[in-house]
Write a protein that holds these residues in place. Structure first.
Motif, PDB file in Angstrom:
ATOM      1  N   LYS A  64       2.221  -9.151 -17.000  1.00 51.04           N
ATOM      2  CA  LYS A  64       1.675  -8.318 -17.917  1.00 51.04           C
ATOM      3  C   LYS A  64       2.609  -6.890 -17.964  1.00 51.04           C
ATOM      4  O   LYS A  64       2.822  -6.305 -16.727  1.00 51.04           O
ATOM      5  CB  LYS A  64       0.080  -7.876 -17.998  1.00 51.04           C
ATOM      6  CG  LYS A  64      -0.199  -6.963 -18.857  1.00 51.04           C
ATOM      7  CD  LYS A  64      -1.836  -6.529 -18.986  1.00 51.04           C
ATOM      8  CE  LYS A  64      -2.480  -5.939 -20.165  1.00 51.04           C
ATOM      9  NZ  LYS A  64      -3.709  -5.473 -20.100  1.00 51.04           N
ATOM     10  N   ILE A  65       3.093  -6.627 -19.011  1.00 47.58           N
ATOM     11  CA  ILE A  65       4.071  -5.431 -19.057  1.00 47.58           C
ATOM     12  C   ILE A  65       3.491  -4.203 -19.572  1.00 47.58           C
ATOM     13  O   ILE A  65       2.646  -4.167 -20.488  1.00 47.58           O
ATOM     14  CB  ILE A  65       5.541  -5.972 -19.878  1.00 47.58           C
ATOM     15  CG1 ILE A  65       6.197  -7.150 -19.634  1.00 47.58           C
ATOM     16  CG2 ILE A  65       6.217  -4.927 -20.011  1.00 47.58           C
ATOM     17  CD1 ILE A  65       6.517  -7.197 -17.982  1.00 47.58           C
ATOM     18  N   ALA A  66       3.660  -3.039 -18.785  1.00 49.36           N
ATOM     19  CA  ALA A  66       2.888  -2.099 -19.207  1.00 49.36           C
ATOM     20  C   ALA A  66       3.951  -1.265 -19.877  1.00 49.36           C
ATOM     21  O   ALA A  66       3.514  -0.495 -20.918  1.00 49.36           O
ATOM     22  CB  ALA A  66       2.915  -1.084 -17.980  1.00 49.36           C
TER      23      ALA A  66
ATOM     24  N   SER B 212       9.762   0.941  -2.836  1.00 53.62           N
ATOM     25  CA  SER B 212       9.998   0.306  -4.477  1.00 53.62           C
ATOM     26  C   SER B 212       9.865  -1.268  -4.151  1.00 53.62           C
ATOM     27  O   SER B 212      10.206  -1.807  -2.881  1.00 53.62           O
ATOM     28  CB  SER B 212      11.157   0.524  -4.987  1.00 53.62           C
ATOM     29  OG  SER B 212      12.358   0.158  -4.106  1.00 53.62           O
ATOM     30  N   GLU B 213       9.267  -1.857  -4.782  1.00 54.91           N
ATOM     31  CA  GLU B 213       9.144  -3.418  -4.951  1.00 54.91           C
ATOM     32  C   GLU B 213      10.385  -4.265  -5.447  1.00 54.91           C
ATOM     33  O   GLU B 213      10.978  -5.191  -5.462  1.00 54.91           O
ATOM     34  CB  GLU B 213       8.129  -3.979  -5.894  1.00 54.91           C
ATOM     35  CG  GLU B 213       6.683  -3.222  -5.224  1.00 54.91           C
ATOM     36  CD  GLU B 213       5.520  -3.517  -6.319  1.00 54.91           C
ATOM     37  OE1 GLU B 213       4.358  -3.385  -5.593  1.00 54.91           O
ATOM     38  OE2 GLU B 213       5.682  -3.894  -7.267  1.00 54.91           O
ATOM     39  N   ARG B 214      11.083  -3.278  -6.743  1.00 53.24           N
ATOM     40  CA  ARG B 214      12.047  -3.653  -7.425  1.00 53.24           C
ATOM     41  C   ARG B 214      13.007  -2.524  -7.616  1.00 53.24           C
ATOM     42  O   ARG B 214      12.374  -1.294  -7.864  1.00 53.24           O
ATOM     43  CB  ARG B 214      11.866  -4.410  -8.770  1.00 53.24           C
ATOM     44  CG  ARG B 214      11.337  -5.735  -8.418  1.00 53.24           C
ATOM     45  CD  ARG B 214      10.874  -6.587  -9.751  1.00 53.24           C
ATOM     46  NE  ARG B 214      12.216  -7.102 -10.394  1.00 53.24           N
ATOM     47  CZ  ARG B 214      12.855  -7.922 -10.105  1.00 53.24           C
ATOM     48  NH1 ARG B 214      12.528  -8.921  -8.843  1.00 53.24           N
ATOM     49  NH2 ARG B 214      13.874  -8.631 -10.681  1.00 53.24           N
ATOM     50  N   ILE B 215      14.225  -2.781  -8.035  1.00 54.31           N
ATOM     51  CA  ILE B 215      15.081  -1.506  -8.187  1.00 54.31           C
ATOM     52  C   ILE B 215      16.122  -2.222  -9.462  1.00 54.31           C
ATOM     53  O   ILE B 215      16.505  -3.115  -9.665  1.00 54.31           O
ATOM     54  CB  ILE B 215      16.057  -1.361  -7.130  1.00 54.31           C
ATOM     55  CG1 ILE B 215      15.305  -0.919  -6.011  1.00 54.31           C
ATOM     56  CG2 ILE B 215      17.080  -0.333  -7.786  1.00 54.31           C
ATOM     57  CD1 ILE B 215      16.154  -0.991  -4.466  1.00 54.31           C
TER      58      ILE B 215
ATOM     59  N   GLY C 246       1.098  -1.875 -12.900  1.00 53.66           N
ATOM     60  CA  GLY C 246       0.900  -1.970 -11.105  1.00 53.66           C
ATOM     61  C   GLY C 246       2.098  -1.814 -10.470  1.00 53.66           C
ATOM     62  O   GLY C 246       2.395  -1.924  -9.103  1.00 53.66           O
ATOM     63  N   ALA C 247       3.345  -1.928 -11.098  1.00 53.45           N
ATOM     64  CA  ALA C 247       5.051  -2.068 -10.493  1.00 53.45           C
ATOM     65  C   ALA C 247       5.183  -0.823  -9.968  1.00 53.45           C
ATOM     66  O   ALA C 247       4.445   0.321 -10.162  1.00 53.45           O
ATOM     67  CB  ALA C 247       5.795  -2.334 -11.678  1.00 53.45           C
TER      68      ALA C 247
ATOM     69  N   LYS D 142      -0.190   5.611  -1.852  1.00 54.54           N
ATOM     70  CA  LYS D 142      -1.740   5.404  -2.084  1.00 54.54           C
ATOM     71  C   LYS D 142      -2.231   5.507  -3.435  1.00 54.54           C
ATOM     72  O   LYS D 142      -3.449   5.412  -3.485  1.00 54.54           O
ATOM     73  CB  LYS D 142      -2.307   6.283  -0.975  1.00 54.54           C
ATOM     74  CG  LYS D 142      -1.775   6.294   0.312  1.00 54.54           C
ATOM     75  CD  LYS D 142      -2.391   7.236   1.323  1.00 54.54           C
ATOM     76  CE  LYS D 142      -1.773   7.178   2.638  1.00 54.54           C
ATOM     77  NZ  LYS D 142      -2.463   8.289   3.504  1.00 54.54           N
ATOM     78  N   LEU D 143      -1.781   5.730  -4.309  1.00 56.17           N
ATOM     79  CA  LEU D 143      -2.082   5.798  -5.702  1.00 56.17           C
ATOM     80  C   LEU D 143      -2.632   4.775  -6.238  1.00 56.17           C
ATOM     81  O   LEU D 143      -2.193   3.465  -5.689  1.00 56.17           O
ATOM     82  CB  LEU D 143      -0.901   6.300  -6.566  1.00 56.17           C
ATOM     83  CG  LEU D 143      -0.513   7.841  -6.446  1.00 56.17           C
ATOM     84  CD1 LEU D 143       0.737   8.184  -7.489  1.00 56.17           C
ATOM     85  CD2 LEU D 143      -1.391   8.839  -6.654  1.00 56.17           C
ATOM     86  N   PRO D 144      -3.593   4.856  -7.387  1.00 53.81           N
ATOM     87  CA  PRO D 144      -4.364   3.430  -7.603  1.00 53.81           C
ATOM     88  C   PRO D 144      -3.194   2.347  -7.980  1.00 53.81           C
ATOM     89  O   PRO D 144      -2.386   2.658  -8.779  1.00 53.81           O
ATOM     90  CB  PRO D 144      -4.859   4.059  -8.864  1.00 53.81           C
ATOM     91  CG  PRO D 144      -5.489   5.385  -8.481  1.00 53.81           C
ATOM     92  CD  PRO D 144      -4.201   5.933  -7.817  1.00 53.81           C
ATOM     93  N   SER D 145      -3.558   1.065  -7.888  1.00 56.71           N
ATOM     94  CA  SER D 145      -2.670  -0.048  -8.018  1.00 56.71           C
ATOM     95  C   SER D 145      -2.425  -0.169  -9.595  1.00 56.71           C
ATOM     96  O   SER D 145      -1.509  -0.901  -9.896  1.00 56.71           O
ATOM     97  CB  SER D 145      -3.192  -1.118  -7.281  1.00 56.71           C
ATOM     98  OG  SER D 145      -4.593  -1.531  -7.729  1.00 56.71           O
ATOM     99  N   GLU D 146      -3.443   0.304 -10.405  1.00 52.05           N
ATOM    100  CA  GLU D 146      -3.432  -0.104 -11.658  1.00 52.05           C
ATOM    101  C   GLU D 146      -2.287   1.075 -12.505  1.00 52.05           C
ATOM    102  O   GLU D 146      -2.067   0.771 -13.451  1.00 52.05           O
ATOM    103  CB  GLU D 146      -4.746   0.016 -12.286  1.00 52.05           C
ATOM    104  CG  GLU D 146      -5.375   1.352 -12.465  1.00 52.05           C
ATOM    105  CD  GLU D 146      -6.259   1.590 -11.149  1.00 52.05           C
ATOM    106  OE1 GLU D 146      -7.142   2.488 -11.200  1.00 52.05           O
ATOM    107  OE2 GLU D 146      -6.085   0.837 -10.271  1.00 52.05           O
TER     108      GLU D 146
END
Length: 261
Positions: free
Chosen positions: A13-15, A224-227, A41-42, A203-207
């Motif tokens: 799902k794209i935010a 980061s998870e992606r760059i 959530g990214a 620690k911010l909410p995952s949503e």
């Protein structure tokens, strides 16, 4: 913040997304045909050398600048022509390279004012605090969430710069964003304090989907998870931290390693 760095599924799902986003002033092109997507959530880093067009890109996402061409999509909705305040109401919040705070207010007063603004009650700011009990409780919860409870009664201008950056993030979170855009949150902060700032961000909410600009590659790799790498206003490459850091083009243009043997 660092989580599963596997390739994102096609149906994620794209935010937030851009299609062919371009910004030009006369013959100068700051961003050119940028296609980008931020899943819900990214934790996504945007990097590139000075002048790569990173802040211009963020400014188009938030409505500070209008694109020359292309679209900005928020949860699939076209917000390209929406003004800044409308995008904030729809869930986009951002911080700046240089903090933008209320230096004469305390931390608690600052966060409370931001919450009242979100609730369209800022005009009642000078009423006694007892008339703002729900908002006051929300402000205190947010302050504690960011580890600022010890500074709640201190004026913002008296805080160390790292704490001021946390206050700025608190103000952004007071809008209850779906997407948080951080423009160099560690800029000007000593190394120890920058780690603290990013630890709080982690620690911010995952949503809450997060896109951040950062020059410190150790922080980028850790949080980061992606760059996405911008060079000359265009996307050079995108991938996991390991993939991006091992790309010889990135080492040459961003990390300062020459392309010679």
């Amino acid at each position: 913040m660092k989580a599963d760095t596997s390739i994102l599924s096609a149906d994620a799902k794209i935010a937030l997304a851009t299609e062919g986003l371009t910004k030009a002033w006369g013959g100068f092109v700051a961003n050119s045909d940028v296609n980008f997507s931020l899943p819900v959530g990214a934790r996504h880093a945007l990097i590139g050398p000075n002048g790569a067009g990173k802040t211009t890109f963020i400014n188009m996402l938030t409505g500070v600048l209008s694109p020359t061409s292309g679209r900005v999509l928020l949860g699939g909705e076209d917000v390209t022509n929406d003004p800044q305040e409308k995008r904030v109401r729809k869930g986009i919040a951002r911080t700046f390279q240089i903090n933008n705070l209320f230096p004469g207010l305390t931390v608690l007063e600052s966060v409370l004012l931001a919450i009242l603004e979100r609730r369209n009650e800022a005009g009642h700011w000078f009423r006694p605090l007892r008339t703002h009990v729900p908002e006051l409780e929300e402000a205190l919860d947010l302050i504690c969430e960011l580890g600022l409870e010890a500074q709640a009664g201190e004026e913002v201008r008296t805080l160390a710069y790292g704490k001021q950056r946390l206050v700025e993030i608190a103000l952004a979170l007071a809008t209850r964003p779906r997407i948080l855009l951080l423009d160099e949150p560690a800029a000007g902060i000593p190394a120890g304090e920058s780690t603290e700032v990013f630890s709080v961000i982690a620690k911010l909410p995952s949503e809450v989907s997060i896109l951040f600009i950062e020059h410190d590659m150790d922080l980028v790799r850790r949080f980061s998870e992606r760059i996405t790498v911008l060079v000359g206003g265009k996307v050079l490459t995108e991938g996991t931290p390991d993939d991006v850091m091992s790309d010889p083009r990135v080492r040459e243009v961003y990390l300062g390693e020459g392309g010679h043997d």
